[in-house]
Design a protein around this motif. Sequence first.
Motif, PDB file in Angstrom:
ATOM      1  N   ALA A  72       4.021  -3.745  -6.677  1.00  0.00           N
ATOM      2  CA  ALA A  72       2.863  -2.884  -6.421  1.00  0.00           C
ATOM      3  C   ALA A  72       3.064  -1.526  -7.086  1.00  0.00           C
ATOM      4  O   ALA A  72       2.148  -0.984  -7.724  1.00  0.00           O
ATOM      5  CB  ALA A  72       2.659  -2.722  -4.919  1.00  0.00           C
ATOM      6  N   ASP A  80      -9.202  -5.287   2.600  1.00  0.00           N
ATOM      7  CA  ASP A  80      -8.408  -6.387   3.108  1.00  0.00           C
ATOM      8  C   ASP A  80      -8.955  -7.703   2.554  1.00  0.00           C
ATOM      9  O   ASP A  80     -10.081  -8.082   2.858  1.00  0.00           O
ATOM     10  CB  ASP A  80      -8.447  -6.397   4.635  1.00  0.00           C
ATOM     11  N   MET A 123       0.827  -1.198   0.000  1.00  0.00           N
ATOM     12  CA  MET A 123       0.000   0.000   0.000  1.00  0.00           C
ATOM     13  C   MET A 123       0.869   1.258   0.000  1.00  0.00           C
ATOM     14  O   MET A 123       0.585   2.227  -0.715  1.00  0.00           O
ATOM     15  CB  MET A 123      -0.931  -0.014   1.217  1.00  0.00           C
ATOM     16  N   THR A 124       1.936   1.237   0.791  1.00  0.00           N
ATOM     17  CA  THR A 124       2.848   2.386   0.813  1.00  0.00           C
ATOM     18  C   THR A 124       3.437   2.635  -0.568  1.00  0.00           C
ATOM     19  O   THR A 124       3.517   3.788  -1.029  1.00  0.00           O
ATOM     20  CB  THR A 124       3.989   2.135   1.828  1.00  0.00           C
ATOM     21  N   MET A 168       2.166   1.760  -3.513  1.00  0.00           N
ATOM     22  CA  MET A 168       1.149   2.219  -4.457  1.00  0.00           C
ATOM     23  C   MET A 168       0.802   3.693  -4.231  1.00  0.00           C
ATOM     24  O   MET A 168       0.560   4.433  -5.186  1.00  0.00           O
ATOM     25  CB  MET A 168      -0.088   1.338  -4.361  1.00  0.00           C
ATOM     26  N   LYS A 169       0.793   4.116  -2.980  1.00  0.00           N
ATOM     27  CA  LYS A 169       0.519   5.532  -2.685  1.00  0.00           C
ATOM     28  C   LYS A 169       1.600   6.423  -3.284  1.00  0.00           C
ATOM     29  O   LYS A 169       1.306   7.497  -3.826  1.00  0.00           O
ATOM     30  CB  LYS A 169       0.428   5.746  -1.178  1.00  0.00           C
ATOM     31  N   ILE A 186      -7.163   5.579  -4.777  1.00  0.00           N
ATOM     32  CA  ILE A 186      -7.054   4.217  -4.247  1.00  0.00           C
ATOM     33  C   ILE A 186      -8.188   3.937  -3.280  1.00  0.00           C
ATOM     34  O   ILE A 186      -8.461   4.726  -2.379  1.00  0.00           O
ATOM     35  CB  ILE A 186      -5.709   4.015  -3.516  1.00  0.00           C
ATOM     36  N   GLU A 217       4.202   5.717   8.691  1.00  0.00           N
ATOM     37  CA  GLU A 217       2.918   5.033   8.796  1.00  0.00           C
ATOM     38  C   GLU A 217       2.943   3.893   9.809  1.00  0.00           C
ATOM     39  O   GLU A 217       1.947   3.615  10.475  1.00  0.00           O
ATOM     40  CB  GLU A 217       2.503   4.489   7.425  1.00  0.00           C
ATOM     41  N   GLY A 241      -3.375  -6.177  -6.439  1.00  0.00           N
ATOM     42  CA  GLY A 241      -2.983  -6.712  -5.137  1.00  0.00           C
ATOM     43  C   GLY A 241      -3.168  -8.213  -5.041  1.00  0.00           C
ATOM     44  O   GLY A 241      -2.853  -8.947  -5.957  1.00  0.00           O
ATOM     45  N   SER A 272      -8.962   0.912  -0.730  1.00  0.00           N
ATOM     46  CA  SER A 272      -8.291  -0.273  -0.191  1.00  0.00           C
ATOM     47  C   SER A 272      -9.278  -1.201   0.518  1.00  0.00           C
ATOM     48  O   SER A 272     -10.229  -0.748   1.159  1.00  0.00           O
ATOM     49  CB  SER A 272      -7.187   0.140   0.781  1.00  0.00           C
TER      50      SER A 272
END
Length: 471
Positions: free
Chosen positions: A280, A26, A1-2, A4-5, A22, A264, A52, A24
């Motif tokens: 990613a 789970d 996720m980091t 992709m951001k 995005i 984060e 993902g 997101s």
Amino acid sequence: MTAMKIAVDKFNNNSKNHKHSIISRDFTGELNRAALIAEELIKEKKVQVIVGMDTWQQAALAAEIGNQAQVPVLSLAASASVRPSRQLGRPTLVQMGTNVSEQIRCISAIVYSYHWRSVITIYEDDAYGGNAELLTILSEALQGVGSEIEYHLSLPPISSLSDPRGAVHQELLKLLSTQSRVFIVLQSSLPMAIHLFQEARRMDFMGKDSAWIVTDSISSFLDSMDTSVIPYMEGALGIKSCYSKSNRPFQEFSAQFQKNFKSEYPKEDNGQPGIHALRAYDGIAVITWALERLVGDTDTPKMLLKNILSSNFSGLSGTINFSNSNSLPFRIINFVGKGYKDLDFWTQDLDNPFSREGGDKNSGRNTTRILEGPVIWPGYLKRVPKGWEMPTDPKPLKIGIPANGTFKNFVEVGEAQIEPEKKYTGFCIDIFREVVKILEQNYSLPYKFHPFFGTYDELVEYCVYNKVFVL
């Protein structure tokens, strides 16, 4: 996720026509959650691409929903199938990860280099037949180097288990009757792999003379997993995707990634970007590539997928090209302490891929090449593990004894005797028992005599040939 951001921010800052956002979710938990979440994202959130998934099974389920709406699904997980996704009825499933089958030749090369004659395969089961394909290919590859699979150990999907540790323990008990101690973990989720190695170490399957090889499905998480669990895997060999860390794009991304990740997740102690982070990031780059090539009113799901599949550029994880099968090198690593060390590289283009000549010079087997090493083996063994031991719960050798022999002084079966020591006598029997006594100084060799009332030809041509008796 980091990762992709970071990629989304870079794209949005440079693009005037399109903007990424995005959403997101789970995907962990029950396997069917993947399909339910994909359906929600496509129908309710109107997403144009899904990126993902930790496992190929999740990606396959999400793609079945994506196929209906022509929404591309970019999977970061390694494929469990040899065939391209489009041949499996999932035309919208795009594989960013490597294909496990590409690692099979590497595994067989390692097995060959250390002269291991049999192996045990361990894998987490799936519902799509991918493991059956891989086992067939692995079996053929091992046969080509004079080895074979002694036993397949199939672990249930971890999502189906209420007590994973107990389930793994019960499955490992099946290996007590096997002889091989070369274990190949062919396919597994990270949580299942952790339970597997914890139990294997507790049950002494990672003792001296054992060898473990894991594929990229586990090794790829080493840069981001909890370092406290790595010692359970100490001594294992791993196959890891190879990518360049020296180029400027990677270094710039790595610096930004570590800064953002630490902000984060301040409690995490392993903030290096691994191959999943790179893929990613490249996944967003693939979408960017596709969007930039949409012209006028061609902004349709079908055209977006077509542009994604036509991607051709250098990404952080390597060359991005879905039309060709890229022969990428792999790194061979050794799990040590709370981390790992590089041992060697392997590429499919080399017949003798490893760096150093090895083997037992006294046996004449010094023509193969072994890993550059040195390898830290399980139990800190200072030599190459022989890769086998007598089973803890062995099956006795069934030995056929001619009951109608002409020369009684050599072999005789006394039918009136009950005790085995007195029932089977003769010079050949005495020699056999003396040899067993010598062998049992190092390991147990259980056996059981069985009288055979046929001819010698029948004993050899039928019973020994068909493995009714071992001799």
